[in-house]
Design a protein around this motif. Structure first.
Motif, PDB file in Angstrom:
ATOM      1  N   GLY A   1       0.813  -1.206   0.000  1.00  0.00           N
ATOM      2  CA  GLY A   1       0.000   0.000   0.000  1.00  0.00           C
ATOM      3  C   GLY A   1       0.850   1.261   0.000  1.00  0.00           C
ATOM      4  O   GLY A   1       2.055   1.230   0.269  1.00  0.00           O
ATOM      5  N   GLY A   2       0.216   2.367  -0.313  1.00  0.00           N
ATOM      6  CA  GLY A   2       0.906   3.651  -0.351  1.00  0.00           C
ATOM      7  C   GLY A   2       0.072   4.664  -1.101  1.00  0.00           C
ATOM      8  O   GLY A   2      -1.046   4.386  -1.534  1.00  0.00           O
ATOM      9  N   VAL A   3       0.614   5.851  -1.274  1.00  0.00           N
ATOM     10  CA  VAL A   3      -0.119   6.975  -1.865  1.00  0.00           C
ATOM     11  C   VAL A   3       0.049   6.983  -3.376  1.00  0.00           C
ATOM     12  O   VAL A   3       1.160   6.831  -3.897  1.00  0.00           O
ATOM     13  N   ILE A   4      -1.051   7.157  -4.080  1.00  0.00           N
ATOM     14  CA  ILE A   4      -1.028   7.385  -5.524  1.00  0.00           C
ATOM     15  C   ILE A   4      -1.352   8.857  -5.764  1.00  0.00           C
ATOM     16  O   ILE A   4      -2.423   9.329  -5.377  1.00  0.00           O
ATOM     17  N   TYR A   5      -0.414   9.573  -6.364  1.00  0.00           N
ATOM     18  CA  TYR A   5      -0.676  10.978  -6.682  1.00  0.00           C
ATOM     19  C   TYR A   5      -1.036  11.058  -8.153  1.00  0.00           C
ATOM     20  O   TYR A   5      -0.231  10.711  -9.021  1.00  0.00           O
ATOM     21  N   ASN A   6      -2.253  11.519  -8.447  1.00  0.00           N
ATOM     22  CA  ASN A   6      -2.840  11.409  -9.770  1.00  0.00           C
ATOM     23  C   ASN A   6      -2.963  12.760 -10.462  1.00  0.00           C
ATOM     24  O   ASN A   6      -3.716  13.628 -10.019  1.00  0.00           O
ATOM     25  N   THR A   7      -2.244  12.913 -11.568  1.00  0.00           N
ATOM     26  CA  THR A   7      -2.382  14.104 -12.405  1.00  0.00           C
ATOM     27  C   THR A   7      -2.861  13.735 -13.808  1.00  0.00           C
ATOM     28  O   THR A   7      -2.588  14.442 -14.778  1.00  0.00           O
ATOM     29  N   LEU A   8      -3.585  12.615 -13.917  1.00  0.00           N
ATOM     30  CA  LEU A   8      -4.258  12.287 -15.176  1.00  0.00           C
ATOM     31  C   LEU A   8      -5.334  13.322 -15.455  1.00  0.00           C
ATOM     32  O   LEU A   8      -6.001  13.809 -14.541  1.00  0.00           O
ATOM     33  N   ASN A   9      -5.527  13.647 -16.731  1.00  0.00           N
ATOM     34  CA  ASN A   9      -6.587  14.556 -17.142  1.00  0.00           C
ATOM     35  C   ASN A   9      -7.495  13.866 -18.144  1.00  0.00           C
ATOM     36  O   ASN A   9      -7.086  12.938 -18.841  1.00  0.00           O
ATOM     37  N   GLY A  10      -8.738  14.345 -18.224  1.00  0.00           N
ATOM     38  CA  GLY A  10      -9.660  13.842 -19.220  1.00  0.00           C
ATOM     39  C   GLY A  10     -10.156  12.444 -18.916  1.00  0.00           C
ATOM     40  O   GLY A  10     -10.128  11.971 -17.774  1.00  0.00           O
ATOM     41  N   ASP A  11     -10.617  11.740 -19.977  1.00  0.00           N
ATOM     42  CA  ASP A  11     -11.290  10.466 -19.752  1.00  0.00           C
ATOM     43  C   ASP A  11     -10.352   9.290 -19.514  1.00  0.00           C
ATOM     44  O   ASP A  11     -10.812   8.165 -19.350  1.00  0.00           O
ATOM     45  N   SER A  12      -9.042   9.512 -19.466  1.00  0.00           N
ATOM     46  CA  SER A  12      -8.128   8.462 -19.010  1.00  0.00           C
ATOM     47  C   SER A  12      -8.450   8.056 -17.578  1.00  0.00           C
ATOM     48  O   SER A  12      -8.214   6.917 -17.174  1.00  0.00           O
ATOM     49  N   ASN A  13      -8.988   9.008 -16.818  1.00  0.00           N
ATOM     50  CA  ASN A  13      -9.334   8.738 -15.421  1.00  0.00           C
ATOM     51  C   ASN A  13     -10.413   7.663 -15.278  1.00  0.00           C
ATOM     52  O   ASN A  13     -10.444   6.945 -14.279  1.00  0.00           O
ATOM     53  N   VAL A  14     -11.292   7.562 -16.268  1.00  0.00           N
ATOM     54  CA  VAL A  14     -12.360   6.568 -16.195  1.00  0.00           C
ATOM     55  C   VAL A  14     -11.763   5.168 -16.146  1.00  0.00           C
ATOM     56  O   VAL A  14     -12.054   4.370 -15.249  1.00  0.00           O
TER      57      VAL A  14
END
Length: 438
Positions: free
Chosen positions: A245-258
């Motif tokens: 486990g650990g932290v996921i820092y997410n800078t995805l934009n747009g529908d890639s996030n889906v």
């Protein structure tokens, strides 16, 4: 997924008929450029729209393509502000006439449309862009033509243009406070996931520098092209780098996030052991992706729909009345809405739409915005409250952290050695867009 986005487009384009009074007509780094207002002649197109019975403004966002999931709602917020201003008598006794252009999630198209709005339509101002790629691609247009863009989205900083007003967060008003909070509350090992363009890569450079300075650790970093949904390799890397486990820092934009959040849950990487912090997912995206995939995860913004202020209650009620009770508000929408009103105030103070005069009049403008009191600094960024929210059952956010007062913006990052000690002040002829603090 296709049904979800088609429904979204229906809601967006179906709402375009509201507010006929809007008079709708259609859908490079500045570095050390220290030119001051008095040395720059007014652009030939600046006052063109101030000679008739209306004041023309441009709106430039993606209404199609991968970024439409986020940008269409920003257009709705900008239209709402303009509708309200027109209903209240307009500006300088004139109604605002809106010309909307679709950047189509294509950065060259953004540049073409920005040029059209300035040269052909003769608008007095443009409200627009989401991604830093689109902003970077139009930046030289606004600078070469001495025009004005109001940009409503959080971004990576490392920029301070004389021709752009940034109403979203600088990194020290979103990214940096969220890293501090995560280190104190969620752990010290981070995997960085982002879309492959300037904002995520620059943001992650800042994050890695901050983690190194504060005792955290970057265990992995990976990127996807905008619009790409092949996320399985990234999730495999996350499991390998963070087996416990650990932290996921997410800078995805747009529908890639889906695709990312659906497969993250399918792989068993749930928020209790793998909490993610997103800086481009807000209420609108939660609704489109599905709350079942995001519940328990976090986002850092200056505004959430759940902010408890009289101004926000009024904003949310007005937005739902205009577009439907099922609609939600979010940070970029609020920043866009706020930007329209700050521009209005600057025009009224200047007594003209002349861009050089409006620019000077914008400095020091304050507003009781839905997010709280904001003020425009001479570095063209807003002082704003910082908040962290956690996705709850209804798709809105519980605010788990907020600064007690607005945070002053710092465009040039102080964790990155190349820009440490640099600042920006367009009100001072000796300083301008980038100067070294003594």
């Amino acid at each position: 997924m296709t049904k979800q986005f088609n429904r979204r487009k229906f809601l967006v384009y179906g709402s375009a008929s509201f507010g006929a009074s809007l008079l709708l007509k259609g859908c490079a780094n500045n570095g050390s450029n220290n030119n001051i207002e008095s040395s720059v002649p007014a652009a030939s197109s600046v006052s063109a729209s101030n000679t008739g019975n209306t004041i023309k403004v441009g709106i430039l966002h993606s209404l199609s393509g991968t970024m439409a999931i986020s940008e269409t709602s920003v257009v709705d917020a900008e239209k709402l502000a303009i509708k309200e201003i027109n209903a209240d008598g307009g500006i300088l006794g004139k109604q605002i006439e809106v010309i909307v252009e679709d950047g189509a999630s294509n950065w060259d198209t953004f540049r073409e449309k920005a040029t059209k709005l300035i040269d052909q339509d003769k608008v007095s101002v443009v409200f627009g862009c989401w991604t830093s790629a689109s902003r970077k691609n139009v930046k030289s247009v606004f600078e070469s033509k001495d025009h004005m863009l109001w940009y409503p989205v959080q971004y990576e900083g490392q920029e301070c243009s004389r021709n752009i007003f940034y109403t979203g967060a600088a990194p020290n008003q979103q990214i940096e406070p969220s890293i501090d909070w995560l280190l104190k509350n969620k752990g010290k090992e981070f995997f960085l996931v982002g879309s492959d363009y300037v904002f995520p890569r620059t943001a992650n450079k800042i994050i890695k520098s901050q983690l190194e300075a504060l005792g955290g650790k970057t265990v992995g970093e990976d990127y996807l092209p905008l619009g790409n949904t092949e996320v399985t390799p990234i999730i495999t890397k996350i499991k390998q780098a963070l087996p416990n486990g650990g932290v996921i820092y997410n800078t995805l934009n747009g529908d890639s996030n889906v695709a990312f959040f659906k497969q993250l849950k399918a792989a068993g990487l749930t928020a209790d052991k793998y909490p993610s912090m997103s800086v481009s997912i807000a209420e609108e995206e939660v609704k489109a992706i599905g709350v079942q995939y995001l519940k328990g995860h976090y986002a850092a913004w200056n505004y959430f729909q759940t902010v408890d202020t009289p101004a926000n209650k009024k904003f949310v009620e007005a937005f739902k009345k205009a577009y439907g009770t099922e609609r939600v508000t979010n940070d970029p929408m609020e920043a866009a809405y706020t930007g329209v009103y700050l521009w209005k105030q600057a025009v009224e103070k200047a007594g003209t739409t002349d861009i050089a005069k409006v620019r000077l009049a914008a400095y020091g403008q304050t507003l009781d915005a839905p997010s709280g009191k904001v003020s425009m600094n001479a570095n063209h960024h807003l002082s704003k409250i910082v908040r962290i929210g956690q996705v709850r059952d209804d798709g809105l956010f519980d605010i788990v952290y907020a600064t007690p007062a607005p945070v002053e913006p710092i465009p040039w990052n102080q964790f990155v050695k190349e820009t440490k000690a640099f600042s920006c002040d367009w009100s001072d002829p000796a300083k301008g867009g980038k100067y070294k603090k003594v």
